[in-house]
Structures are given as C-alpha cells and as structure tokens.
Design a protein around this motif. Structure first.
Motif, PDB file in Angstrom:
ATOM      1  N   TYR A  75      10.544  -1.541   8.765  1.00  0.00           N
ATOM      2  CA  TYR A  75       9.230  -2.047   8.323  1.00  0.00           C
ATOM      3  C   TYR A  75       9.401  -3.243   7.387  1.00  0.00           C
ATOM      4  O   TYR A  75       8.768  -4.292   7.578  1.00  0.00           O
ATOM      5  CB  TYR A  75       8.497  -0.876   7.655  1.00  0.00           C
ATOM      6  CG  TYR A  75       7.286  -1.164   6.804  1.00  0.00           C
ATOM      7  CD1 TYR A  75       6.310  -2.093   7.187  1.00  0.00           C
ATOM      8  CD2 TYR A  75       7.086  -0.447   5.612  1.00  0.00           C
ATOM      9  CE1 TYR A  75       5.182  -2.300   6.383  1.00  0.00           C
ATOM     10  CE2 TYR A  75       5.977  -0.656   4.823  1.00  0.00           C
ATOM     11  CZ  TYR A  75       5.024  -1.579   5.203  1.00  0.00           C
ATOM     12  OH  TYR A  75       3.918  -1.782   4.421  1.00  0.00           O
ATOM     13  N   ARG A  96       1.655  -0.242 -11.127  1.00  0.00           N
ATOM     14  CA  ARG A  96       1.595   0.944 -10.268  1.00  0.00           C
ATOM     15  C   ARG A  96       0.148   1.440 -10.144  1.00  0.00           C
ATOM     16  O   ARG A  96      -0.260   1.936  -9.102  1.00  0.00           O
ATOM     17  CB  ARG A  96       2.492   2.064 -10.826  1.00  0.00           C
ATOM     18  CG  ARG A  96       3.968   1.667 -10.958  1.00  0.00           C
ATOM     19  CD  ARG A  96       4.827   1.937  -9.788  1.00  0.00           C
ATOM     20  NE  ARG A  96       4.920   3.322  -9.390  1.00  0.00           N
ATOM     21  CZ  ARG A  96       5.583   3.728  -8.298  1.00  0.00           C
ATOM     22  NH1 ARG A  96       6.194   2.823  -7.521  1.00  0.00           N
ATOM     23  NH2 ARG A  96       5.637   4.989  -7.978  1.00  0.00           N
ATOM     24  N   GLY A 121       3.506   4.346   5.723  1.00  0.00           N
ATOM     25  CA  GLY A 121       4.393   3.453   6.458  1.00  0.00           C
ATOM     26  C   GLY A 121       3.833   2.045   6.629  1.00  0.00           C
ATOM     27  O   GLY A 121       4.505   1.171   7.198  1.00  0.00           O
TER      28      GLY A 121
HETATM   29  N1  UDP Z   1       7.301   5.915   2.546  1.00  0.00           N
HETATM   30  C1  UDP Z   1       7.010   6.327   3.835  1.00  0.00           C
HETATM   31  N2  UDP Z   1       6.729   7.649   4.044  1.00  0.00           N
HETATM   32  C2  UDP Z   1       6.720   8.561   3.040  1.00  0.00           C
HETATM   33  C3  UDP Z   1       7.021   8.137   1.738  1.00  0.00           C
HETATM   34  C4  UDP Z   1       7.313   6.797   1.526  1.00  0.00           C
HETATM   35  O1  UDP Z   1       7.000   5.531   4.758  1.00  0.00           O
HETATM   36  O2  UDP Z   1       6.447   9.730   3.292  1.00  0.00           O
HETATM   37  C5  UDP Z   1       7.598   4.492   2.309  1.00  0.00           C
HETATM   38  C6  UDP Z   1       6.392   3.765   1.730  1.00  0.00           C
HETATM   39  O3  UDP Z   1       6.333   2.458   2.299  1.00  0.00           O
HETATM   40  C7  UDP Z   1       6.739   3.700   0.257  1.00  0.00           C
HETATM   41  C8  UDP Z   1       8.251   3.531   0.294  1.00  0.00           C
HETATM   42  O4  UDP Z   1       8.651   4.353   1.382  1.00  0.00           O
HETATM   43  O5  UDP Z   1       6.056   2.631  -0.403  1.00  0.00           O
HETATM   44  C9  UDP Z   1       8.984   3.936  -0.959  1.00  0.00           C
HETATM   45  O6  UDP Z   1       8.666   5.263  -1.280  1.00  0.00           O
HETATM   46  P1  UDP Z   1       8.347   5.691  -2.777  1.00  0.00           P
HETATM   47  O7  UDP Z   1       8.269   7.159  -2.811  1.00  0.00           O
HETATM   48  O8  UDP Z   1       9.321   5.005  -3.693  1.00  0.00           O
HETATM   49  O9  UDP Z   1       6.845   5.129  -2.997  1.00  0.00           O
HETATM   50  P2  UDP Z   1       6.254   3.907  -3.845  1.00  0.00           P
HETATM   51  O10 UDP Z   1       7.026   3.820  -5.130  1.00  0.00           O
HETATM   52  O11 UDP Z   1       6.383   2.665  -3.004  1.00  0.00           O
HETATM   53  O12 UDP Z   1       4.806   4.270  -4.047  1.00  0.00           O
END
Ligand code: UDP
Length: 160
Positions: A75, A96, A121
C-alpha cells in the motif's frame, strides 16, 4: 487561595506526517496541509516522492509480525506519498488527534480519517506515535539538508 490559569508548557516536538498514496491520489494533499497549518504547527520539511520498498519496510519494522504487514508495505509503495515534518508544542499527540483512529470507521467525524476514510488499509495518512518514533522516522525519510529552519511570523499569536 485564588485559582489561576497558566500555560502548561508542552515540549516542542516534531512529528513525521505522511500522506499515503490514497490520500495523494484522491487529491487530499491541500486539505490535509491546511488542517495542520490552521492548527498552528510549523512545517519544517515537505516532499512528494515514491517510497522505496526498503524504506516502507523499515518505517513499519515494529509491525513486521502482523498479518497485514505485507499488504501495508504494498500500500505504501503503491504510488507517491507526501512526507512532512511538523513541529510545535505537543505536536505528536495533537497530530494523532487531528488524524483520528487507525480504523477510519472508528475515527471521529472532524478527524482526517473520520472525514475521508472507511478502511484501515486505506486510511489516508500516517502520524508518528511518540517523540522517539518521530525523530526515528524523520531521520529515515529526510536528509539533513531537506529540513528548513524558519519561524512563522504569526507564532506569538499561536504560542505564548
Ligand atoms: N493497518 C492495517 N490493518 C490493521 C491495522 C493497521 O492495514 O488492522 C495499517 C494502517 O494503514 C495503519 C498502519 O497499518 O495506519 C500502521 O498501524 P498502526 O497500528 O501503527 O496504526 P496508526 O499508528 O497508523 O494509527
């Protein structure tokens, strides 16, 4: 005793914010930059680029064991991204909040993911989750000469 209001001094931090390929393709770059500018943070670095696979993998190295990791890396390299460095007091947690929950369906309306997404995703944007990761990610995605030291002239109207 009198109650007084006083400015709680927040540490000046830097966050690595990245508009993911879906955000770029959907034409959300201007909208997203506007939200950070209007909040009051300072833009210290900005570039559009195609992320190399190795960098995307390194960026998400903490998630290596997750089942969605391979799709996540695909992605991130599926099109150009916009990488940014935003600076200011408490910018890590504040960004955030502006970004919203990982799953856009759980993200509050008014947040970037809440307003513009449906699936984790395809959640439009990345923001560092700690000051330490902020510095790690900035060092990963930016070369030294790419960051600019400058002060917004409006700063005294935003920060005491
Ligand atoms: N992600 C995903 N499926 C999930 C969890 C996360 O595709 O079940 C992807 C999503 O793009 C996310 C990134 O992985 O932004 C990083 O995950 P994280 O838990 O660090 O979330 P963020 O900090 O980006 O909110």
């Amino acid at each position: 005793s009198s109650s007084r209001f006083f400015a709680v001094t927040q540490a000046v931090e830097r966050s690595y914010i990245m508009i993911k390929p879906d955000g770029v393709q959907r034409g959300l770059v201007g909208e997203i930059i506007t939200r950070f500018e209007q909040k009051g943070f300072s833009l210290k670095g900005l570039k559009l680029f195609q992320a190399p696979k190795e960098l995307a993998e390194e960026h998400y190295t903490e998630l290596q064991e997750k089942p969605f990791y391979p799709e996540l890396v695909k992605y991130i390299v599926s099109g150009p991204v916009v990488g940014m460095v935003w600076e200011g007091p408490g910018v890590i947690a504040s960004a955030r909040k502006l970004i919203g929950a990982t799953n856009p369906l759980n993200a509050e309306p008014g947040t970037i993911r809440g307003d513009f997404g449906i699936q984790s995703g395809r959640n439009v944007i990345h923001g560092s989750d700690s000051p330490e990761n902020g510095e790690r990610e900035i060092a990963l995605w930016f070369k030294e000469g790419e960051l600019v030291e400058w002060t917004r002239t409006i700063k005294p109207w935003i920060i005491e």
